[in-house]
Design a protein around this motif. Structure first.
Motif, PDB file in Angstrom:
ATOM      1  N   GLY A  17      -8.958  -2.247  -8.873  1.00  0.00           N
ATOM      2  CA  GLY A  17      -7.863  -3.285  -8.983  1.00  0.00           C
ATOM      3  C   GLY A  17      -6.723  -2.835  -8.146  1.00  0.00           C
ATOM      4  N   PHE A  18      -5.863  -3.454  -7.455  1.00  0.00           N
ATOM      5  CA  PHE A  18      -4.833  -3.064  -6.561  1.00  0.00           C
ATOM      6  C   PHE A  18      -3.497  -2.974  -7.281  1.00  0.00           C
ATOM      7  CE2 PHE A  18      -7.975  -3.378  -3.605  1.00  0.00           C
ATOM      8  CZ  PHE A  18      -8.448  -4.658  -3.395  1.00  0.00           C
ATOM      9  N   PHE A  19      -2.623  -2.188  -6.767  1.00  0.00           N
ATOM     10  CA  PHE A  19      -1.295  -2.062  -7.342  1.00  0.00           C
ATOM     11  C   PHE A  19      -0.317  -1.789  -6.215  1.00  0.00           C
ATOM     12  CE2 PHE A  19      -3.273   2.069  -7.191  1.00  0.00           C
ATOM     13  CZ  PHE A  19      -2.286   2.904  -6.716  1.00  0.00           C
ATOM     14  N   SER A  20       0.945  -2.038  -6.473  1.00  0.00           N
ATOM     15  CA  SER A  20       1.964  -1.672  -5.490  1.00  0.00           C
ATOM     16  C   SER A  20       2.138  -0.161  -5.521  1.00  0.00           C
ATOM     17  CB  SER A  20       3.284  -2.370  -5.821  1.00  0.00           C
ATOM     18  OG  SER A  20       3.129  -3.772  -5.704  1.00  0.00           O
ATOM     19  N   ALA A  21       2.120   0.473  -4.379  1.00  0.00           N
ATOM     20  CA  ALA A  21       2.120   1.938  -4.320  1.00  0.00           C
ATOM     21  C   ALA A  21       3.249   2.443  -3.442  1.00  0.00           C
ATOM     22  CB  ALA A  21       0.776   2.438  -3.786  1.00  0.00           C
ATOM     23  N   THR A  22       3.684   3.640  -3.750  1.00  0.00           N
ATOM     24  CA  THR A  22       4.681   4.344  -2.959  1.00  0.00           C
ATOM     25  C   THR A  22       4.259   5.800  -2.900  1.00  0.00           C
ATOM     26  OG1 THR A  22       6.385   2.871  -3.829  1.00  0.00           O
ATOM     27  CG2 THR A  22       7.149   4.828  -2.715  1.00  0.00           C
ATOM     28  N   ALA A  23       4.757   6.533  -1.927  1.00  0.00           N
ATOM     29  CA  ALA A  23       4.475   7.969  -1.863  1.00  0.00           C
ATOM     30  C   ALA A  23       4.871   8.600  -3.194  1.00  0.00           C
ATOM     31  CB  ALA A  23       5.254   8.603  -0.724  1.00  0.00           C
ATOM     32  N   HIS A  24       3.911   9.111  -3.912  1.00  0.00           N
ATOM     33  CA  HIS A  24       4.127   9.514  -5.292  1.00  0.00           C
ATOM     34  C   HIS A  24       4.736  10.900  -5.420  1.00  0.00           C
ATOM     35  CE1 HIS A  24       1.842   6.137  -6.873  1.00  0.00           C
ATOM     36  NE2 HIS A  24       0.973   6.345  -5.908  1.00  0.00           N
ATOM     37  N   GLY A  25       5.365  11.119  -6.559  1.00  0.00           N
ATOM     38  CA  GLY A  25       5.769  12.458  -6.924  1.00  0.00           C
ATOM     39  C   GLY A  25       4.534  13.331  -6.897  1.00  0.00           C
ATOM     40  N   TYR A  26       4.718  14.533  -6.425  1.00  0.00           N
ATOM     41  CA  TYR A  26       3.606  15.412  -6.152  1.00  0.00           C
ATOM     42  C   TYR A  26       2.792  14.829  -4.997  1.00  0.00           C
ATOM     43  CZ  TYR A  26       0.603  19.338  -7.121  1.00  0.00           C
ATOM     44  OH  TYR A  26      -0.063  20.512  -7.011  1.00  0.00           O
ATOM     45  N   VAL A  27       1.688  15.444  -4.641  1.00  0.00           N
ATOM     46  CA  VAL A  27       0.807  14.931  -3.598  1.00  0.00           C
ATOM     47  C   VAL A  27      -0.553  14.718  -4.224  1.00  0.00           C
ATOM     48  CG1 VAL A  27      -0.125  15.302  -1.295  1.00  0.00           C
ATOM     49  CG2 VAL A  27       2.084  16.300  -1.898  1.00  0.00           C
ATOM     50  N   VAL A  28      -0.953  13.465  -4.331  1.00  0.00           N
ATOM     51  CA  VAL A  28      -2.250  13.147  -4.899  1.00  0.00           C
ATOM     52  C   VAL A  28      -3.126  12.525  -3.824  1.00  0.00           C
ATOM     53  CG1 VAL A  28      -1.288  12.820  -7.206  1.00  0.00           C
ATOM     54  CG2 VAL A  28      -1.511  10.850  -5.699  1.00  0.00           C
ATOM     55  N   PRO A  33      -9.678   1.012  -0.778  1.00  0.00           N
ATOM     56  CA  PRO A  33     -10.954   0.411  -1.198  1.00  0.00           C
ATOM     57  C   PRO A  33     -11.671  -0.304  -0.061  1.00  0.00           C
ATOM     58  CG  PRO A  33      -9.169  -0.157  -2.719  1.00  0.00           C
ATOM     59  CD  PRO A  33      -8.528   0.443  -1.506  1.00  0.00           C
ATOM     60  N   ASN A  34     -12.983  -0.504  -0.241  1.00  0.00           N
ATOM     61  CA  ASN A  34     -13.762  -1.274   0.725  1.00  0.00           C
ATOM     62  C   ASN A  34     -13.213  -2.678   0.885  1.00  0.00           C
ATOM     63  OD1 ASN A  34     -15.551   0.760   1.325  1.00  0.00           O
ATOM     64  ND2 ASN A  34     -17.141   0.065  -0.090  1.00  0.00           N
ATOM     65  N   ALA A  35     -12.647  -3.231  -0.188  1.00  0.00           N
ATOM     66  CA  ALA A  35     -12.109  -4.583  -0.147  1.00  0.00           C
ATOM     67  C   ALA A  35     -10.756  -4.644   0.542  1.00  0.00           C
ATOM     68  CB  ALA A  35     -11.988  -5.139  -1.575  1.00  0.00           C
ATOM     69  N   GLY A  36     -10.240  -3.507   0.981  1.00  0.00           N
ATOM     70  CA  GLY A  36      -8.929  -3.462   1.590  1.00  0.00           C
ATOM     71  C   GLY A  36      -7.842  -3.384   0.537  1.00  0.00           C
ATOM     72  N   GLY A  37      -6.606  -3.487   0.973  1.00  0.00           N
ATOM     73  CA  GLY A  37      -5.496  -3.427   0.038  1.00  0.00           C
ATOM     74  C   GLY A  37      -4.802  -2.090   0.083  1.00  0.00           C
ATOM     75  N   CYS A  38      -4.117  -1.758  -1.013  1.00  0.00           N
ATOM     76  CA  CYS A  38      -3.306  -0.547  -1.065  1.00  0.00           C
ATOM     77  C   CYS A  38      -4.132   0.678  -1.433  1.00  0.00           C
ATOM     78  CB  CYS A  38      -2.180  -0.728  -2.090  1.00  0.00           C
ATOM     79  SG  CYS A  38      -0.920  -1.929  -1.576  1.00  0.00           S
ATOM     80  N   PRO A  39      -3.709   1.859  -0.993  1.00  0.00           N
ATOM     81  CA  PRO A  39      -4.407   3.096  -1.385  1.00  0.00           C
ATOM     82  C   PRO A  39      -4.383   3.276  -2.898  1.00  0.00           C
ATOM     83  CG  PRO A  39      -2.847   3.505   0.398  1.00  0.00           C
ATOM     84  CD  PRO A  39      -2.561   2.129  -0.106  1.00  0.00           C
ATOM     85  N   GLN A  40      -5.513   3.683  -3.441  1.00  0.00           N
ATOM     86  CA  GLN A  40      -5.637   3.943  -4.868  1.00  0.00           C
ATOM     87  C   GLN A  40      -5.681   5.448  -5.112  1.00  0.00           C
ATOM     88  OE1 GLN A  40      -6.146   0.798  -6.954  1.00  0.00           O
ATOM     89  NE2 GLN A  40      -5.232   0.352  -4.968  1.00  0.00           N
ATOM     90  N   ASN A 331       2.726  -2.777  -0.722  1.00  0.00           N
ATOM     91  CA  ASN A 331       2.874  -3.894  -1.642  1.00  0.00           C
ATOM     92  C   ASN A 331       1.530  -4.572  -1.802  1.00  0.00           C
ATOM     93  OD1 ASN A 331       3.385  -6.635  -2.615  1.00  0.00           O
ATOM     94  ND2 ASN A 331       5.547  -6.136  -2.344  1.00  0.00           N
ATOM     95  N   ALA A 332       1.085  -4.731  -3.043  1.00  0.00           N
ATOM     96  CA  ALA A 332      -0.233  -5.303  -3.306  1.00  0.00           C
ATOM     97  C   ALA A 332      -0.370  -6.710  -2.742  1.00  0.00           C
ATOM     98  CB  ALA A 332      -0.486  -5.316  -4.810  1.00  0.00           C
ATOM     99  N   ASN A 333       0.717  -7.403  -2.617  1.00  0.00           N
ATOM    100  CA  ASN A 333       0.666  -8.776  -2.107  1.00  0.00           C
ATOM    101  C   ASN A 333       0.655  -8.842  -0.587  1.00  0.00           C
ATOM    102  OD1 ASN A 333       0.784  -9.950  -4.733  1.00  0.00           O
ATOM    103  ND2 ASN A 333       2.993  -9.566  -4.766  1.00  0.00           N
TER     104      ASN A 333
END
Length: 404
Positions: A17-28, A33-40, A331-333
Motif C-alpha cells: 500500500g503506498f504512503f507519503s514518505a520523507t527521509a526518515h529518522g535514522y537510515v532505513v 514497489p513494482n507498481a511504482g509509487g513511493c519507496p516503502q 507524496n503518494a498522490n
C-alpha cells in the motif's frame, strides 16, 4: 518483473500500500514497489513468528575463536549463546513490537542446521525463506576489508514468495535475510569468553558484529553516528562495541540512534513516550549552487541538499538521540521521489529539548557506505520512474543567527 530483490549490506574493517514518505529518522532500507509509487520501508512482518536458523558448520580457530574445543558440542553451544545474546540486544528495545517482553512470539525459536551453505549464494539462489547465519560459507562478496555482510531478499510486490516465506503482505517485506562471516583466515572472530583471553586480543568481537548484521536483518541501514551499532565500521580487535547486555539492560550495547531506528520501523502503538517528531528541509544559502550538482539522467530536478547527515541532539545533555540521511520526500498522490532536501526524525522521546544540525558525509563514513540506502529511493523500470542523484558533499554548514 522481479517479485523480490536481493540486497547486500556489509560491515567493514575499522581503518543498507503506498504512503507519503520523507527521509526518515535514522537510515532505513527502502523498496520502490513494482507498481511504482513511493519507496516503502523494508521491514519484517511479525504477524507470524519470523523463522531463523544458524549453521553449525564452523571454521577453524584461524577464523573463529571459542573457549570450547573446536568441533565439540560445547563450542556449538558457545556460538549459539552469542547469537541468542545478539538477537536479545534488539528484542530488548522498549517501544517496539519486537520487544521480547511485550511480544515474545515475534521470533520463532532459533534452530540449527549442519548444512554449510545454508545462506543465499552469490547468484541469488538457495533462497529458502529462513533467516540464516553462516560462518563457514565462501562468497565473492568478501572483498578486502569486509568482515561480514547480510544478504536480504525483499518483496517488490504484495504476494511475493521466497522459499518458505510469503506470500508477502506488503512491498518492502523482508522475506529472507542471511548473514555470512568471513572464513578465509584473514580475520578472526571471538565469542565474548574467548575475546577476554590473550589470544582474543587480535580477534573481532563476534557478538558486536552479529548485533550489527542483525540490525540489517530487521531493516536498518548504516548510520552516520559514530557510537551507533549500525555505524559501518567494526570496533577494533579485542574490543566490543558498548557495554555488554545484561538481563536488566538487554539493549545496553545500542546507542539511542539504534533504538530510534528500530522504533521507527516497528512502533509500539501503546508507547506514549517516543512519539515526538522533527521535520524540515536542508536548503543551500545560494540556491544556484545546486546547478553545480550532477542531476539524474532523466532530467529530474534537485531542489535541496541530498544525503546530508541530520542529527537530533538533546539540547540539555548534548547526547545524540537520532540521525537521518536527509534530502528527499515522496507524496503518494504525486510520486516519484523528490530530492528537495526534506528530512523527518520520528519516534523521539517527548518532554526534552532538541538541537538539530546537518553535515556532509565526508568524514570516516562516506556516501559509498550508504549506497544501498540512497540508490533504493528510485527505480528506472517502473512508472513513474526516477533516478537517485549523487549524494551532495559539497557544502559547509553555518549557524543561522536567532531571529530578533
Amino acid at each position: 518483473m522481479k517479485q523480490f530483490y536481493v540486497v547486500c549490506l556489509a560491515v567493514l574493517f575499522l581503518g543498507e500500500g503506498f504512503f507519503s514518505a520523507t527521509a526518515h529518522g535514522y537510515v532505513v532500507a527502502h523498496t520502490v514497489p513494482n507498481a511504482g509509487g513511493c519507496p516503502q520501508m523494508n521491514r519484517q512482518d511479525f504477524s507470524s513468528p519470523v523463522r531463523r536458523q544458524w549453521s553449525t558448520s564452523l571454521p577453524g580457530a584461524s577464523a573463529l575463536l571459542t573457549t570450547a574445543t573446536p568441533g565439540s558440542a560445547a563450542q556449538a553451544d558457545e556460538v549459539e549463546g552469542a547469537i541468542v545474546k545478539a538477537y536479545g540486544i534488539w528484542t530488548g528495545v522498549t517501544g517496539t513490537t519486537v520487544n521480547a517482553a511485550t511480544n515474545p512470539n515475534a521470533l520463532a525459536p532459533l534452530t540449527r542446521t549442519t548444512v554449510s551453505n545454508a545462506c543465499t549464494n552469490d547468484s541469488g539462489a538457495n533462497v529458502d525463506g529462513l533467516h540464516s547465519i553462516c560462518f563457514n560459507e565462501s562468497s565473492g562478496a568478501f572483498a578486502t576489508g569486509v568482515l561480514a555482510f547480510t544478504r536480504t531478499v525483499v518483496a517488490a510486490a504484495p504476494g511475493a514468495t521466497a522459499g518458505q516465506a510469503g506470500p508477502a503482505a506488503f512491498a518492502g517485506q523482508i522475506l529472507d535475510a542471511d548473514i555470512l562471516f568471513r572464513n578465509d583466515g584473514q580475520a578472526t572472530f571471538a565469542t565474548p569468553g574467548a575475546l577476554a583471553t590473550p589470544q582474543g586480543r587480535g580477534a573481532y568481537d563476534l557478538e558486536s558484529l552479529l548485533a550489527h548484521e542483525l540490525g540489517h536483518l530487521f531493516g536498518l541501514e548504516h548510520s552516520g553516528i559514530w557510537r551507533a551499532m549500525m555505524f559501518p565500521f567494526a570496533p577494533p580487535p579485542g574490543e566490543s562495541l558498548g557495554s555488554r547486555a545484561t538481563p536488566q539492560t538487554p539493549d545496553a550495547p545500542l546507542a539511542d540512534d539504534d533504538r530510534t531506528g528500530l522504533r521507527s520501523l516497528y512502533p509500539d502503538p501503546s508507547d506514549t513516550v517516543h512519539v515526538g517528531s522533527i521535520s524540515g528541509r536542508i536548503l543551500p544559502a545560494n540556491p544556484f549552487s545546486l546547478a553545480l550538482e550532477p542531476f539524474p539522467s532523466n532530467g529530474q530536478s534537485v531542489a535541496g541538499i541530498f544525503g546530508a547527515e541530520v542529527v537530533a541532539l538533546d539540547a540539555d545533555t548534548g547526547a545524540v538521540v537520532a540521525g537521518a540521511l536527509g534530502g528527499w520526500s515522496c507524496n503518494a498522490n504525486t510520486p516519484p521521489t523528490r530530492f528537495d532536501g526534506s528530512y523527518r526524525i520520528d519516534r523521539l522521546p517527548v518532554g526534552r529539548n532538541y538541537k538539530i544540525y546537518a553535515e556532509p558525509l565526508n568524514g570516516l563514513a562516506q556516501p559509498g557506505d550508504f549506497a544501498t540506502a540512497t540508490g533504493a529511493l528510485c527505480r528506472a523500470d517502473v512508472t513513474p520512474a526516477c533516478v537517485s542523484p549523487a549524494v551532495n558533499t559539497h557544502f559547509s554548514v553555518r549557524v543561522r543567527p536567532p531571529s530578533p
